[in-house]
Write a protein that holds these residues in place. Sequence first.
Motif, PDB file in Angstrom:
ATOM      1  N   ASP A  77       0.806  -1.222   0.000  1.00  0.00           N
ATOM      2  CA  ASP A  77       0.000   0.000   0.000  1.00  0.00           C
ATOM      3  C   ASP A  77       0.838   1.270   0.000  1.00  0.00           C
ATOM      4  O   ASP A  77       0.397   2.313   0.490  1.00  0.00           O
ATOM      5  CB  ASP A  77      -0.970   0.025   1.184  1.00  0.00           C
ATOM      6  N   ALA A  78       2.037   1.217  -0.547  1.00  0.00           N
ATOM      7  CA  ALA A  78       2.886   2.401  -0.636  1.00  0.00           C
ATOM      8  C   ALA A  78       2.378   3.314  -1.746  1.00  0.00           C
ATOM      9  O   ALA A  78       1.761   2.862  -2.704  1.00  0.00           O
ATOM     10  CB  ALA A  78       4.327   1.993  -0.910  1.00  0.00           C
ATOM     11  N   ALA A  79       2.667   4.609  -1.619  1.00  0.00           N
ATOM     12  CA  ALA A  79       2.290   5.576  -2.647  1.00  0.00           C
ATOM     13  C   ALA A  79       3.506   5.955  -3.489  1.00  0.00           C
ATOM     14  O   ALA A  79       3.509   6.958  -4.170  1.00  0.00           O
ATOM     15  CB  ALA A  79       1.689   6.820  -2.004  1.00  0.00           C
ATOM     16  N   PHE A  80       4.571   5.163  -3.407  1.00  0.00           N
ATOM     17  CA  PHE A  80       5.718   5.408  -4.271  1.00  0.00           C
ATOM     18  C   PHE A  80       6.397   4.092  -4.631  1.00  0.00           C
ATOM     19  O   PHE A  80       6.207   3.070  -3.989  1.00  0.00           O
ATOM     20  CB  PHE A  80       6.702   6.379  -3.616  1.00  0.00           C
ATOM     21  N   PHE A  81       7.184   4.171  -5.701  1.00  0.00           N
ATOM     22  CA  PHE A  81       7.999   3.038  -6.122  1.00  0.00           C
ATOM     23  C   PHE A  81       9.292   3.592  -6.699  1.00  0.00           C
ATOM     24  O   PHE A  81       9.441   4.804  -6.866  1.00  0.00           O
ATOM     25  CB  PHE A  81       7.268   2.157  -7.149  1.00  0.00           C
TER      26      PHE A  81
END
Length: 154
Positions: A77-81
């Motif tokens: 559920d991260a908002a970055f990669f």
Amino acid sequence: MLTRRSFLGQSPLALLGAGLSTPFLITAAQAAPQAGDAPLKIRDLYDKGAVLSPRARALDGTRIAISGFMAPPLKADAAFFVLTKMPMATCPFCEPGVEWPDTILPVYSKRRVDVIPFNVPIEARGVLRLSEFIDPETGFWSIIRLEDARYARS
């Protein structure tokens, strides 16, 4: 014949008239992708030794398109990669103090990241930011990133 001595003695206007404008200086308008341009590649953002390129510095704060591969997210559920130059099964160099590699770009989206397999080419679009940053949720440290991004398979 234009020698080094005569070149250095020329006025800037004379050099422009001779077609010798400074090719190593890039304005944001020249560096920014135009409609129909191919997306930037990660190598366009760096010079040798993980130094940010003049093109990257000119694009700071502008919206760009860039191609690469999605490294697996650091947490669910991260908002970055991390966008990588080549397919990578893990995230490289995710701590401060480690030499920053010239093969990655953190990408921050407004929504939770829908994972795309690490070996599928993608294109990300967002605002390029150049500054040291530590993500408050993950502790991921970066010197460059793409914010307000959208991404899709290429």
